[in-house]
Write an enzyme that holds these catalytic residues in place. Structure first.
Site, PDB file in Angstrom:
ATOM      1  N   HIS A  79       0.885  -1.167   0.000  1.00  0.00           N
ATOM      2  CA  HIS A  79       0.000   0.000   0.000  1.00  0.00           C
ATOM      3  C   HIS A  79       0.917   1.210   0.000  1.00  0.00           C
ATOM      4  O   HIS A  79       1.616   1.468   0.979  1.00  0.00           O
ATOM      5  CB  HIS A  79      -0.874  -0.048   1.265  1.00  0.00           C
ATOM      6  N   LYS A 129     -10.627   5.375  -3.899  1.00  0.00           N
ATOM      7  CA  LYS A 129      -9.710   6.466  -3.544  1.00  0.00           C
ATOM      8  C   LYS A 129      -8.339   6.055  -4.070  1.00  0.00           C
ATOM      9  O   LYS A 129      -7.831   4.992  -3.711  1.00  0.00           O
ATOM     10  CB  LYS A 129      -9.707   6.601  -2.022  1.00  0.00           C
ATOM     11  N   LYS A 145      -4.382   6.638  -4.275  1.00  0.00           N
ATOM     12  CA  LYS A 145      -3.309   7.301  -3.531  1.00  0.00           C
ATOM     13  C   LYS A 145      -2.290   7.808  -4.541  1.00  0.00           C
ATOM     14  O   LYS A 145      -1.674   7.006  -5.277  1.00  0.00           O
ATOM     15  CB  LYS A 145      -2.655   6.306  -2.562  1.00  0.00           C
ATOM     16  N   ASP A 157      -6.104  10.937  -2.918  1.00  0.00           N
ATOM     17  CA  ASP A 157      -5.469  11.400  -1.677  1.00  0.00           C
ATOM     18  C   ASP A 157      -4.001  11.647  -2.001  1.00  0.00           C
ATOM     19  O   ASP A 157      -3.266  10.712  -2.354  1.00  0.00           O
ATOM     20  CB  ASP A 157      -5.611  10.346  -0.575  1.00  0.00           C
ATOM     21  N   GLU A 168      -7.933  15.015  -1.542  1.00  0.00           N
ATOM     22  CA  GLU A 168      -7.628  14.966  -0.105  1.00  0.00           C
ATOM     23  C   GLU A 168      -6.202  15.437   0.169  1.00  0.00           C
ATOM     24  O   GLU A 168      -5.259  15.001  -0.497  1.00  0.00           O
ATOM     25  CB  GLU A 168      -7.823  13.521   0.376  1.00  0.00           C
ATOM     26  N   ASP A 175      -7.206  16.474   5.840  1.00  0.00           N
ATOM     27  CA  ASP A 175      -7.018  15.248   6.623  1.00  0.00           C
ATOM     28  C   ASP A 175      -5.910  15.486   7.653  1.00  0.00           C
ATOM     29  O   ASP A 175      -6.190  15.941   8.766  1.00  0.00           O
ATOM     30  CB  ASP A 175      -6.691  14.071   5.682  1.00  0.00           C
ATOM     31  N   LYS A 232     -11.253  10.971  11.896  1.00  0.00           N
ATOM     32  CA  LYS A 232     -10.492   9.774  12.260  1.00  0.00           C
ATOM     33  C   LYS A 232     -10.293   9.736  13.761  1.00  0.00           C
ATOM     34  O   LYS A 232      -9.940  10.761  14.371  1.00  0.00           O
ATOM     35  CB  LYS A 232      -9.109   9.779  11.598  1.00  0.00           C
ATOM     36  N   GLU A 276     -14.609   5.019   4.423  1.00  0.00           N
ATOM     37  CA  GLU A 276     -13.581   4.283   3.685  1.00  0.00           C
ATOM     38  C   GLU A 276     -13.023   3.152   4.558  1.00  0.00           C
ATOM     39  O   GLU A 276     -11.850   2.810   4.410  1.00  0.00           O
ATOM     40  CB  GLU A 276     -12.459   5.226   3.262  1.00  0.00           C
TER      41      GLU A 276
HETATM   42  C1  MUC Z   1      -5.001   8.649   4.724  1.00  0.00           C
HETATM   43  O1  MUC Z   1      -4.203   9.540   4.613  1.00  0.00           O
HETATM   44  O2  MUC Z   1      -6.166   8.888   4.415  1.00  0.00           O
HETATM   45  C2  MUC Z   1      -6.551   6.002   4.639  1.00  0.00           C
HETATM   46  C3  MUC Z   1      -6.796   5.286   3.546  1.00  0.00           C
HETATM   47  C4  MUC Z   1      -5.589   5.043   2.902  1.00  0.00           C
HETATM   48  O3  MUC Z   1      -5.400   4.411   1.888  1.00  0.00           O
HETATM   49  O4  MUC Z   1      -4.608   5.664   3.582  1.00  0.00           O
HETATM   50  C5  MUC Z   1      -5.132   6.114   4.794  1.00  0.00           C
HETATM   51  C6  MUC Z   1      -4.541   7.356   5.297  1.00  0.00           C
HETATM   52 MG    MG Z   2      -5.704  10.956   3.860  1.00  0.00          MG
END
Ligand code: MUC
Ligand code: MG
Length: 395
Positions: free
Chosen positions: A38, A183, A185, A213, A239, A264, A288, A342
């Site tokens: 990840h 989502k 990254k 994000d 994000e 975030d 969170k 999520e």
């Molecule tokens: C984040 O920064 O949102 C949440 C989902 C993901 O893939 O990473 C986390 C952290």
């Molecule tokens: Mg985030």
């Protein structure tokens, strides 16, 4: 005149504070592998080290909570090691012997014992709600105002960085009716490479909602240059594009972007949520537990964000079923959670830390309804994956 005849209320289970006294607070460090790499802009994980907290009450009730991080102290300041040390050394001693149902008083005691350390506090408070809920036969959500929502649409994160793999993964999720909102990254590669990757994903996944994000990975100049390309692609939400501490520039980025911007890492404390909301540093807020430091405070953060006109998003930090259930207990009581949640964490782990209690169905995650957090922790599995034994303080 209508006369209401008094009916005897059953006296068991009761709010007997002696029985609800905290007898033990214990921690366990669990290494939970993920199904694939990840990759975020600032870290890459192949496993999660989760600090599981176990609170045992005088009546024998056992409550669980989860302290979550991503990549050690890279996503935020706390690491699994610091979370465990904070709980064992500073939080447990101020809790032992006190009635677990005094949630507000215990949160105050924890805030006096340690500043910030929000993931550690959230883990403990989750365990308190679990233990008290189980003692009273009530779901944690009931102790937080009562449930409004039964479940939410649940987002899946695409984060291998390999677009062919991501398309296959997303199509699998669609076919299984597990997820249709994704989502992505980004922020690790150069923006032009991420935009090419997103172009492929958007083409391959028509009818799906795609959000990104950036995890603080872009500069303001990169935002000015590349957010129009994200808008062109129909990206629904952006994000944390820039560095967390720069809320002033997040105001500018938000004002320029036609795509909603979500804060975030830039808003942990509720006062930071208020500051962001006042100035317009993001128009969406990711909630969170690791940021708020507990269930009650996350609910307050939601109220403050909403009062400032922010939309709410049910964020995660790849928690197992324990942490997901604690978030859902709060989310289920919020008037509106505009963006759903999520909490895909239980499924990104090769095996969840719970044996039952959470259901993913028809693109949704259902909120557990059993007493406490409503999930059954798989004690045997977590011990088999633990680094050492339970460690703790007792009366
Ligand atoms: C984040 O920064 O949102 C949440 C989902 C993901 O893939 O990473 C986390 C952290
Ligand atoms: Mg985030």
């Amino acid at each position: 005149m209508n006369v209401v005849k008094a009916v005897k209320v059953p006296d068991r289970p009761s709010l007997n504070e002696k029985a609800l006294r905290i007898a033990r607070v214990e921690t366990l460090s669990v290494n939970a592998p993920t199904i694939r790499a990840h990759k975020l802009s600032n870290t890459e994980i192949h496993h999660k080290t989760i600090i599981v907290v176990r609170v045992i009450l005088a009546n024998g009730a056992v409550g669980y909570g989860e302290g979550s991080t991503l990549g050690g102290p890279r996503w935020a300041e706390e690491s699994p090691e610091s979370i465990r040390a904070c709980i064992d050394t500073y939080l447990a001693p101020v809790l032992i012997g006190r009635p677990a149902n005094r949630f507000e008083a215990l949160a105050l005691a924890m805030s006096k014992a340690a500043t910030r350390n929000t993931a550690a506090k959230a883990a403990v408070e989750s365990a308190l709600y679990d233990a008290v809920g189980k003692s009273l036969g009530l779901p944690a959500a009931q102790l937080l105002g009562g449930r409004i929502h039964d479940g939410f649409e649940v987002i899946w994160a695409l984060a291998s960085g390999d677009v062919d793999q991501e398309i296959e993964e997303a199509r699998g999720k669609l076919a299984a009716r597990e997820h249709r909102r994704f989502k992505v990254k980004i922020g690790l590669a150069e923006p032009h490479a991420d935009v090419s990757r997103l172009t492929r994903l958007v083409e391959a996944l028509p009818d799906c909602q795609i959000i990104v994000d950036i995890n603080q990975g872009w500069t303001v100049a990169q935002c000015n240059r590349w957010i129009p390309a994200l808008e062109e692609l129909g990206i629904a939400l952006i994000e944390q594009p820039i560095v967390a501490r720069d809320r002033q520039n997040l105001v500018r980025v938000t004002a320029r972007s036609r795509v909603p911007v979500m804060i975030d890492e830039g808003a942990f404390a509720t006062s930071e949520v208020a500051a962001a909301g006042c100035r317009g540093a993001g128009t969406v807020l990711s909630l969170k537990l690791v940021k708020s430091g507990g269930l009650m405070e996350m609910k307050r953060a939601a109220g403050v964000g909403a009062a400032h006109g922010m939309e709410l998003y049910g964020g995660c930090l790849l928690e197992s079923g324990i942490g997901a259930a604690a978030h859902l207990a709060v989310f289920s009581t919020l008037p509106v959670l505009h963006w759903g949640t999520e909490h895909f964490g239980p499924k990104i782990l090769s095996r969840d830390l719970i044996a039952s209690g959470l259901t993913f169905r028809d693109f949704r995650i259902e909120c557990p309804i059993g007493p406490g957090l409503g999930v059954e922790v798989d004690e045997r599995y977590i011990l088999s994956m633990a680094d050492g034994a339970w460690r703790g303080s007792a009366i």
